[in-house]
Structure formats: C-alpha cells, structure tokens
Scaffold this motif. Structure first.
Motif, PDB file in Angstrom:
ATOM      1  N   TYR A  54      -1.586   8.908  -9.590  1.00 44.22           N
ATOM      2  CA  TYR A  54      -0.134   8.807  -9.462  1.00 44.22           C
ATOM      3  C   TYR A  54       0.629   9.435 -10.626  1.00 44.22           C
ATOM      4  CZ  TYR A  54      -1.376   5.927  -5.523  1.00 44.22           C
ATOM      5  OH  TYR A  54      -1.908   5.495  -4.346  1.00 44.22           O
ATOM      6  N   ALA A  93       3.189   2.276  -7.264  1.00 38.77           N
ATOM      7  CA  ALA A  93       1.749   2.066  -7.346  1.00 38.77           C
ATOM      8  C   ALA A  93       1.335   1.789  -8.789  1.00 38.77           C
ATOM      9  CB  ALA A  93       1.012   3.283  -6.797  1.00 38.77           C
ATOM     10  N   GLY A 109      -4.782   9.123  -5.348  1.00 41.02           N
ATOM     11  CA  GLY A 109      -4.421   7.979  -6.184  1.00 41.02           C
ATOM     12  C   GLY A 109      -4.156   8.360  -7.630  1.00 41.02           C
ATOM     13  N   THR A 115       0.892  -1.162   0.000  1.00 40.10           N
ATOM     14  CA  THR A 115       0.000   0.000   0.000  1.00 40.10           C
ATOM     15  C   THR A 115       0.929   1.211   0.000  1.00 40.10           C
ATOM     16  OG1 THR A 115      -0.081  -0.215   2.388  1.00 40.10           O
ATOM     17  CG2 THR A 115      -2.083  -0.798   1.196  1.00 40.10           C
ATOM     18  N   PRO A 116       0.620   2.220  -0.800  1.00 41.90           N
ATOM     19  CA  PRO A 116       1.513   3.386  -0.847  1.00 41.90           C
ATOM     20  C   PRO A 116       1.608   3.995   0.547  1.00 41.90           C
ATOM     21  CG  PRO A 116      -0.179   3.519  -2.551  1.00 41.90           C
ATOM     22  CD  PRO A 116      -0.559   2.390  -1.655  1.00 41.90           C
TER      23      PRO A 116
END
Lengths: 183, 249
Positions: free
Chosen positions: B143, B171, B141, B112-113
């Motif tokens: 990215y 990600a 999100g 998970t980031p």
C-alpha cells in the motif's frame, strides 16, 4: 482513461477474460449469498443461483444488452438473482409466494434471463454432433452464436485474412454439422 | 438484393434494418428452404447456449473450489499460529488496557480493501503506465508503494484514483488521510454525475474509517446512508449488522 469505471472491465468480460470473471465472482459472492439466504433458501441453492446469475449477467454483457454499469455490479446481480430465487421458490413451494408482489420496477437494461428456453431432443442431438466437430468449427460457432462476436471480430480473433474466408468456413461448418445429423 | 445467408447472419447479430426485417419475415413465410435453414441455426444456437452454460458453470465451480481450498491450512502453520496466539494472549493479560477498542475491532472484522476493478492485473501485461503499476502494487498489498504511485499519476484528482488511494491509506490504518479523500466522494452528488457511482462505496468506507478512529457517531451516520441508499444493495446487510453491534455496546 478519464472515465473511471467498471465499464472497462465489462469490455474485458465481453472479450472473455476469465480473470475478470473470477474477480467479479469473488467480490460479489458474500453479499449475494446473504441477500439470497434472506429469502429462506438453503446454502446450496443460493450458491447454485449465484452461479446461474453470474452466467446470466455475463450473457447480458456478451449479447450487448448491458454495456454500461450505472451502479455496483452487486445491484445488477441481486436484481437478476431475485427473479431466479422467485423461480425456485415457485417450484419448491407453489403457495409460498401468495400475496407477494413479484413484478417490480421495470429496468430497461436488465434482462432477467431465467434460462427457461426449451431444450428439445433435436437440440440435444445437434449438441452431441457439435461436440464431434473440429475445434476450429466449434470455436467459430460458439463465438458467433454465444459470445456475441460479429464475423468481423471473429476473423480478427482467429487470424482469418478477411471476413469472406471466415464466412465460407462457417458455412462449411454448418453444412458438416447438418450432414452429420442426417446420417 | 441481399442474399439469404446474410439476412440470417444479421438476424443473429441483431443488425437487421427495418426493410431487411420485412424481407426476412416474408421469406420465413414463403420460402421453405429459408425457413428450414433459419430454424436449424436457431436450434443450433440453443444447443450451444445450453452447452456453454454448463461449461461456464464448471468454471465458476472451479472458482468456488479455489475459495474453499485456501481455507485449508497445513498443520505447521496451525502450530505457528497457535504459538503466536499464546504469546499475544499473554501480552493481552499484561497490557490489556492497550487493547483495541470495540469500534476498532468492528473495523478489523469488516474491512477489506475494495477489489481492483479498474486495472485487473494481467500477467505478462505490457502495460507499464504508472497507473497500472499503482494498481498492481495495490493488488499485491504494497500500500505504501501504491500511494506513492497514485500520487504520481497525471490524473490524481480523478474520483477513482482518490478512492483507491483512500483504500490504501485505510489498509494502513491512516484513517484521517482516508477520511479526507473519501469525504468529497461521499457527500451528496447528483444522481446523474460520475461521482455517484462511488457514493455508496465511499460512505461505507468512510464509516469504517470513522470506526477505526473511534468516532462512533460519525460512523453511524455514514452507515445510515449506506443502509438507506436508493439504488445499491451494496453492503446494506453488513452496515445493519455493524449498527446493531454498536447499539448493543
């Protein structure tokens, strides 16, 4: 911002930012719980201890004892949490810890904060009367006695023209509270 | 001379000088009125601490409820998800030779980031800096957008910018880019240097990046660093778990 850091985030936490509190709560939850479950306590107790640990951590920040993080927040949380877990284990199974070394490396910044202060009937009485005070008074007293604000900071936060005005307001609040306890 | 009220105030803000401390102790012994006032405020403080802990505990329980609530998914989504699974599993039987390798699966179940702890996104914030936009894209999100913005900030060589840029690449499964960014953060900094605080995290994510790249041996050596890291409990359990799964392969 040249120094990258979670410390900026500590300052926000000190100022009472609840989104920061939530982000800390969420990002350290899984690792703390797996750490706590390793001591053989159940999920509910682990969660309860995690929440108390977050509160203790927050108190270390608001009181100014912890102003800089040298490692991940999870390390501090586990260090505080460990003592709380031992505290629980001692209560649940007094003999379970025989032979286990409890006092570990000293850590100057860490205030373990086990919440063992006594809570007397008189404190309860004061607390009940405190709830009946006006919002303004409660706010001032909480900021001063719990959130670690100085009078100057409270004056700014609550828009008082200066510290002296706030100071006499605070004295009135204290007197009002004292009178209500005597009556 | 400083008045008594100020002395008590300074006691609670922990700002008494040595001289004031001596005066304070003397008054506490000899001045009954002073003593009563001080004890009252001390008891008041304790009551407030007690109440506030309860209040904050409720807030935390609220966070906990939020976490649990998100797990409840309405039926129509279940049905939609089920049909996707059906289609995918048909696909799996047809194209199983293209399926994800075991290291990639380990990557997917562990990645998970890293939480944005630098610039918490604040609603209605007036902070319009590139950096703040970058972190807000990261939180959402987005990215690709985050990477572009991280590339445009002035201090793009700073450790934390590198780190979050690496998160964004990872990600998107752009492993090599993430590896290049993480390597300098993951290799032996002085314990006192500013890089050090990224050390355990960088090793963990570098391990994951290698996993996703099917470089299992390299991944293992990063996870070993995480497991044996001297002062962080960060991801130790997770790293051990991954190591045991790689071995059992």
């Amino acid at each position: 911002m040249t120094e990258a850091s979670p410390n900026i985030h500590l300052e926000a936490l000190r100022k009472g930012d609840s989104s920061v509190l939530e982000s800390i709560y969420r990002s350290n939850r899984a690792s703390f719980l797996s750490f706590a479950l390793g001591f053989g306590i159940n999920q509910d107790d682990a969660l309860d201890i995690y929440q108390d640990t977050i509160i203790a951590f927050r108190e270390n920040v608001t009181s100014g004892k912890l102003t800089e993080l040298k490692c991940a927040p999870s390390t501090y949380l586990c260090a505080i949490g460990k003592y709380k877990i031992f505290q629980l284990l001692r209560r649940q199974k007094p003999n379970a810890l025989n032979g286990r070394v409890i006092v570990e490396e000293t850590n100057e910044v860490l205030d373990v904060n086990l919440f063992e202060e006594e809570y007397t009937n008189r404190m309860k009485l004061i607390g009940d009367q405190l709830k009946k005070l006006g919002n303004r008074c409660r706010e001032i007293l909480i900021l001063f006695y719990y959130e670690g604000y100085t009078l100057d900071e409270i004056a700014i936060k609550l828009d008082y023209s200066n510290k002296l005005v706030l100071k006499s307001q605070k004295s009135r609040c204290l007197k009002q509270l004292k009178d209500s306890i005597l009556s | 001379m400083m008045n008594k009220e100020d002395l008590i105030e300074k006691y609670f803000t922990d700002t008494l000088s040595n001289e004031e401390r001596i005066l304070f102790d003397k008054l506490l012994q000899n001045d009954q009125e002073f003593k009563e006032e001080f004890i009252f405020q001390k008891e008041l403080k304790q009551s407030i601490v007690h109440q506030q802990r309860e209040t904050i505990k409720k807030t935390l329980q609220g966070f906990e409820d939020n976490l649990n609530r998100k797990k409840v998914i309405p039926l129509k989504y279940w049905l939609a998800a089920a049909s996707v699974v059906l289609v995918l599993s048909l696909g799996y039987f047809t194209f199983s030779k293209y399926s994800a390798s075991q290291p990639e699966k380990l990557f997917a179940s562990n990645f998970t980031p890293y939480e944005n702890v630098v610039h918490p996104t604040v609603r209605n914030s007036k902070d319009e800096s590139i950096e703040s936009k970058a972190f807000s894209a990261y939180d959402n999100g987005s990215y690709y957008k985050a990477i572009n913005l991280f590339n445009s900030v002035e201090n793009k060589e700073d450790d934390y910018i590198r780190f979050y840029k690496a998160m964004s690449f990872l990600a998107l499964s752009k492993n090599q880019e993430a590896i290049d960014l993480l390597l300098p953060l993951a290799t032996n900094p002085e314990a006192s240097s500013a890089k050090y605080k990224w050390h355990a995290k960088a090793n963990w994510y570098l391990g994951l990046a290698y996993l996703n790249n099917n470089e299992t041996d390299r991944a293992k050596s990063q996870f070993n660093v995480v497991i044996n890291h001297p002062d962080c409990d960060y991801k130790k359990e997770e790293a051990k778990e991954i190591m045991s799964q790689i071995k059992s392969d």
